[in-house]
Design a protein around this motif. Sequence first.
Motif, PDB file in Angstrom:
ATOM      1  N   LEU A  18      -8.571  -6.996  -5.333  1.00 25.40           N
ATOM      2  CA  LEU A  18      -7.428  -6.133  -5.022  1.00 25.40           C
ATOM      3  C   LEU A  18      -7.484  -4.826  -5.821  1.00 25.40           C
ATOM      4  O   LEU A  18      -7.100  -3.766  -5.319  1.00 25.40           O
ATOM      5  CB  LEU A  18      -6.107  -6.872  -5.275  1.00 25.40           C
ATOM      6  CG  LEU A  18      -5.841  -8.021  -4.289  1.00 25.40           C
ATOM      7  CD1 LEU A  18      -4.576  -8.776  -4.658  1.00 25.40           C
ATOM      8  CD2 LEU A  18      -5.735  -7.493  -2.861  1.00 25.40           C
TER       9      LEU A  18
ATOM     10  N   ARG B 252     -11.708   8.804   4.714  1.00 26.04           N
ATOM     11  CA  ARG B 252     -10.764   7.955   5.446  1.00 26.04           C
ATOM     12  C   ARG B 252      -9.351   8.550   5.421  1.00 26.04           C
ATOM     13  O   ARG B 252      -8.984   9.258   4.488  1.00 26.04           O
ATOM     14  CB  ARG B 252     -10.726   6.580   4.772  1.00 26.04           C
ATOM     15  CG  ARG B 252     -10.525   5.409   5.704  1.00 26.04           C
ATOM     16  CD  ARG B 252     -10.251   4.148   4.933  1.00 26.04           C
ATOM     17  NE  ARG B 252      -8.815   3.953   4.755  1.00 26.04           N
ATOM     18  CZ  ARG B 252      -8.009   3.469   5.698  1.00 26.04           C
ATOM     19  NH1 ARG B 252      -8.473   3.113   6.851  1.00 26.04           N
ATOM     20  NH2 ARG B 252      -6.716   3.350   5.478  1.00 26.04           N
TER      21      ARG B 252
ATOM     22  N   ARG C 163      -3.382  11.677   6.542  1.00 27.74           N
ATOM     23  CA  ARG C 163      -2.270  11.280   5.679  1.00 27.74           C
ATOM     24  C   ARG C 163      -2.425  11.930   4.305  1.00 27.74           C
ATOM     25  O   ARG C 163      -3.527  11.986   3.760  1.00 27.74           O
ATOM     26  CB  ARG C 163      -2.221   9.754   5.528  1.00 27.74           C
ATOM     27  CG  ARG C 163      -2.131   9.039   6.869  1.00 27.74           C
ATOM     28  CD  ARG C 163      -2.053   7.545   6.678  1.00 27.74           C
ATOM     29  NE  ARG C 163      -0.802   7.168   6.035  1.00 27.74           N
ATOM     30  CZ  ARG C 163      -0.678   6.135   5.200  1.00 27.74           C
ATOM     31  NH1 ARG C 163      -1.716   5.403   4.900  1.00 27.74           N
ATOM     32  NH2 ARG C 163       0.492   5.857   4.668  1.00 27.74           N
TER      33      ARG C 163
ATOM     34  N   LYS D 232       0.941  10.172  -0.633  1.00 28.06           N
ATOM     35  CA  LYS D 232       1.541   8.995  -0.004  1.00 28.06           C
ATOM     36  C   LYS D 232       0.625   7.779  -0.150  1.00 28.06           C
ATOM     37  O   LYS D 232       1.078   6.668  -0.461  1.00 28.06           O
ATOM     38  CB  LYS D 232       1.772   9.299   1.482  1.00 28.06           C
ATOM     39  CG  LYS D 232       2.669   8.336   2.178  1.00 28.06           C
ATOM     40  CD  LYS D 232       3.339   8.986   3.380  1.00 28.06           C
ATOM     41  CE  LYS D 232       4.315   8.022   4.045  1.00 28.06           C
ATOM     42  NZ  LYS D 232       3.625   6.867   4.637  1.00 28.06           N
TER      43      LYS D 232
ATOM     44  N   GLU E 154       1.489   4.274  -2.233  1.00 23.24           N
ATOM     45  CA  GLU E 154       1.629   2.931  -1.669  1.00 23.24           C
ATOM     46  C   GLU E 154       0.583   1.951  -2.195  1.00 23.24           C
ATOM     47  O   GLU E 154       0.796   0.747  -2.144  1.00 23.24           O
ATOM     48  CB  GLU E 154       1.640   2.973  -0.128  1.00 23.24           C
ATOM     49  CG  GLU E 154       0.322   3.319   0.521  1.00 23.24           C
ATOM     50  CD  GLU E 154       0.435   3.443   2.056  1.00 23.24           C
ATOM     51  OE1 GLU E 154       1.532   3.735   2.564  1.00 23.24           O
ATOM     52  OE2 GLU E 154      -0.584   3.240   2.726  1.00 23.24           O
ATOM     53  N   LEU E 155      -0.537   2.476  -2.731  1.00 22.67           N
ATOM     54  CA  LEU E 155      -1.590   1.559  -3.179  1.00 22.67           C
ATOM     55  C   LEU E 155      -1.609   1.313  -4.685  1.00 22.67           C
ATOM     56  O   LEU E 155      -1.929   0.217  -5.141  1.00 22.67           O
ATOM     57  CB  LEU E 155      -2.956   2.087  -2.729  1.00 22.67           C
ATOM     58  CG  LEU E 155      -3.239   1.937  -1.235  1.00 22.67           C
ATOM     59  CD1 LEU E 155      -4.414   2.797  -0.814  1.00 22.67           C
ATOM     60  CD2 LEU E 155      -3.499   0.479  -0.880  1.00 22.67           C
TER      61      LEU E 155
ATOM     62  N   ILE F 247      -0.087  -1.792  -6.421  1.00 18.11           N
ATOM     63  CA  ILE F 247      -0.904  -2.998  -6.255  1.00 18.11           C
ATOM     64  C   ILE F 247      -2.049  -2.984  -7.255  1.00 18.11           C
ATOM     65  O   ILE F 247      -2.361  -3.995  -7.889  1.00 18.11           O
ATOM     66  CB  ILE F 247      -1.452  -3.087  -4.814  1.00 18.11           C
ATOM     67  CG1 ILE F 247      -0.290  -3.190  -3.822  1.00 18.11           C
ATOM     68  CG2 ILE F 247      -2.415  -4.254  -4.654  1.00 18.11           C
ATOM     69  CD1 ILE F 247      -0.714  -3.123  -2.375  1.00 18.11           C
TER      70      ILE F 247
ATOM     71  N   LEU G 120      -3.406  -7.493   2.932  1.00 16.17           N
ATOM     72  CA  LEU G 120      -2.206  -7.477   2.087  1.00 16.17           C
ATOM     73  C   LEU G 120      -1.219  -6.407   2.551  1.00 16.17           C
ATOM     74  O   LEU G 120      -0.009  -6.654   2.669  1.00 16.17           O
ATOM     75  CB  LEU G 120      -2.616  -7.218   0.639  1.00 16.17           C
ATOM     76  CG  LEU G 120      -1.555  -7.490  -0.420  1.00 16.17           C
ATOM     77  CD1 LEU G 120      -1.402  -8.987  -0.629  1.00 16.17           C
ATOM     78  CD2 LEU G 120      -1.928  -6.844  -1.749  1.00 16.17           C
ATOM     79  N   MET G 121      -1.721  -5.198   2.839  1.00 15.58           N
ATOM     80  CA  MET G 121      -0.845  -4.103   3.274  1.00 15.58           C
ATOM     81  C   MET G 121      -0.135  -4.472   4.584  1.00 15.58           C
ATOM     82  O   MET G 121       1.071  -4.262   4.737  1.00 15.58           O
ATOM     83  CB  MET G 121      -1.642  -2.812   3.469  1.00 15.58           C
ATOM     84  CG  MET G 121      -2.263  -2.236   2.214  1.00 15.58           C
ATOM     85  SD  MET G 121      -1.145  -1.980   0.847  1.00 15.58           S
ATOM     86  CE  MET G 121      -0.343  -0.465   1.353  1.00 15.58           C
TER      87      MET G 121
ATOM     88  N   ASN H  29       6.861  -0.661   0.394  1.00 18.12           N
ATOM     89  CA  ASN H  29       7.117   0.578   1.122  1.00 18.12           C
ATOM     90  C   ASN H  29       7.487   0.340   2.596  1.00 18.12           C
ATOM     91  O   ASN H  29       6.744  -0.289   3.334  1.00 18.12           O
ATOM     92  CB  ASN H  29       5.837   1.430   1.049  1.00 18.12           C
ATOM     93  CG  ASN H  29       6.107   2.860   1.430  1.00 18.12           C
ATOM     94  OD1 ASN H  29       7.100   3.157   2.102  1.00 18.12           O
ATOM     95  ND2 ASN H  29       5.235   3.756   0.999  1.00 18.12           N
TER      96      ASN H  29
ATOM     97  N   SER I 267       8.512   3.027   4.643  1.00 20.94           N
ATOM     98  CA  SER I 267       8.649   4.325   5.303  1.00 20.94           C
ATOM     99  C   SER I 267       7.873   4.392   6.618  1.00 20.94           C
ATOM    100  O   SER I 267       8.216   5.155   7.507  1.00 20.94           O
ATOM    101  CB  SER I 267       8.205   5.448   4.367  1.00 20.94           C
ATOM    102  OG  SER I 267       6.850   5.298   4.060  1.00 20.94           O
ATOM    103  N   ASP I 268       6.813   3.573   6.758  1.00 24.76           N
ATOM    104  CA  ASP I 268       6.111   3.490   8.040  1.00 24.76           C
ATOM    105  C   ASP I 268       6.498   2.195   8.738  1.00 24.76           C
ATOM    106  O   ASP I 268       6.752   1.185   8.083  1.00 24.76           O
ATOM    107  CB  ASP I 268       4.590   3.500   7.816  1.00 24.76           C
ATOM    108  CG  ASP I 268       4.102   4.862   7.355  1.00 24.76           C
ATOM    109  OD1 ASP I 268       4.564   5.877   7.915  1.00 24.76           O
ATOM    110  OD2 ASP I 268       3.284   4.911   6.423  1.00 24.76           O
TER     111      ASP I 268
ATOM    112  N   GLN J 216      -3.121   1.564  10.807  1.00 25.34           N
ATOM    113  CA  GLN J 216      -3.826   2.216   9.697  1.00 25.34           C
ATOM    114  C   GLN J 216      -4.857   1.289   9.047  1.00 25.34           C
ATOM    115  O   GLN J 216      -5.869   1.753   8.532  1.00 25.34           O
ATOM    116  CB  GLN J 216      -2.815   2.648   8.625  1.00 25.34           C
ATOM    117  CG  GLN J 216      -2.205   3.999   8.888  1.00 25.34           C
ATOM    118  CD  GLN J 216      -0.911   4.181   8.120  1.00 25.34           C
ATOM    119  OE1 GLN J 216      -0.495   3.320   7.348  1.00 25.34           O
ATOM    120  NE2 GLN J 216      -0.266   5.303   8.328  1.00 25.34           N
ATOM    121  N   TYR J 217      -4.563  -0.010   9.010  1.00 25.26           N
ATOM    122  CA  TYR J 217      -5.387  -0.898   8.184  1.00 25.26           C
ATOM    123  C   TYR J 217      -6.206  -1.939   8.932  1.00 25.26           C
ATOM    124  O   TYR J 217      -7.168  -2.477   8.385  1.00 25.26           O
ATOM    125  CB  TYR J 217      -4.502  -1.609   7.147  1.00 25.26           C
ATOM    126  CG  TYR J 217      -4.031  -0.688   6.048  1.00 25.26           C
ATOM    127  CD1 TYR J 217      -4.896  -0.289   5.034  1.00 25.26           C
ATOM    128  CD2 TYR J 217      -2.729  -0.195   6.029  1.00 25.26           C
ATOM    129  CE1 TYR J 217      -4.471   0.563   4.032  1.00 25.26           C
ATOM    130  CE2 TYR J 217      -2.291   0.664   5.031  1.00 25.26           C
ATOM    131  CZ  TYR J 217      -3.173   1.035   4.036  1.00 25.26           C
ATOM    132  OH  TYR J 217      -2.763   1.879   3.042  1.00 25.26           O
TER     133      TYR J 217
END
Lengths: 168, 161
Positions: A37, A53, A57, A61, A65-66, A69, B48-49, B59, B61-62, B70-71
């Motif tokens: 992770l 990638r 975006r 942001k 979000e990452l 983690i 996980l996301m 989060n 927001s999306d 996205q993933y």
Amino acid sequence: MNDILILLYNSHLAQTVRENELLFPWIETFHVLAITLVFGSIALVDLRLIGIRALNRPISKISQELLPITWVAFLLATVTGTILFVSNALSYSQNFYFISKIIFLTLAGINMLCFQLVIGRNLEAWNHLQTLPYSARVSGAISLILWASILFCGRLIGFTLEPVLAIS
Amino acid sequence: MRNSALLDFCAYLENTPLALAIQGSFWMVPLMQTLHILAISALLIAALMINFRVLNVGNKSDTASVVISQYVNIIWLALPILFISGSILIVGEPARSLANPAFQMKIIMLLMVIAITLSIQKIRAPNGTPLRSDRKVKLLAVLSLMLWFGIVACGRWIAYT
């Protein structure tokens, strides 16, 4: 230095981990889970920095979000890694790939500090950019290479660890 | 499962030129294992996301369908890399893996989680409208997280069983 390592080796925690057949593999399992992770989340940020990638975006942001983690997983990796180290402190401290791994970890930390404090101090300013400044792209590439090397060294420890007996 | 046909197959595989080449190289196995772990990293963070978003953790927001789009590609990109690196590792030491209960359990869980991922992916609305997070989808997300954990655990335990 050796005295400290022998002290660690003879500690209650180290003896428990060595003597219990299930404990070592289970701690390893959580260590693997944590490092995957850590690497996965950092790699996604790095790939955005480099420009491979998620170009549509903003980096602010993606890192927002990452990175939570990353930190939780890094904490778990450190705790489990420390327990694994303590259980056999002398052997690990003499292993070439363990030492390399710690050096790469330190370099990755320095690279991260440079990014957080200097290069990427204001991520919001890049919100409208698809291709980020050269310094950010290089920083991302360095991070990716260092973390992959850390994983490779970690895996090689298992192939090269030699028993060193503590004389107490 | 550990019948004689499987063990015969392992014995055959073990002596093929490819297997001997893998066994003869110091670097091949750790390199393939590292590649395997790198691909697992990509896959796990993506899973996980997606599952966290479906479960409304973190989060928001999306929408879930946006997060899935996205993933989810990362998962389908990582799986062939895992298959190839895993196959090379199997050929190098067939009995250690194929006849190993931890490995067999890992493959069963993998097939289950692939089916679950496909069905989570299918409920993604094509026009980007919010995915309705009913209880069935959330249950699938919890199952998926548990299975991925089990797969990583079994992977490590192959070395000990």
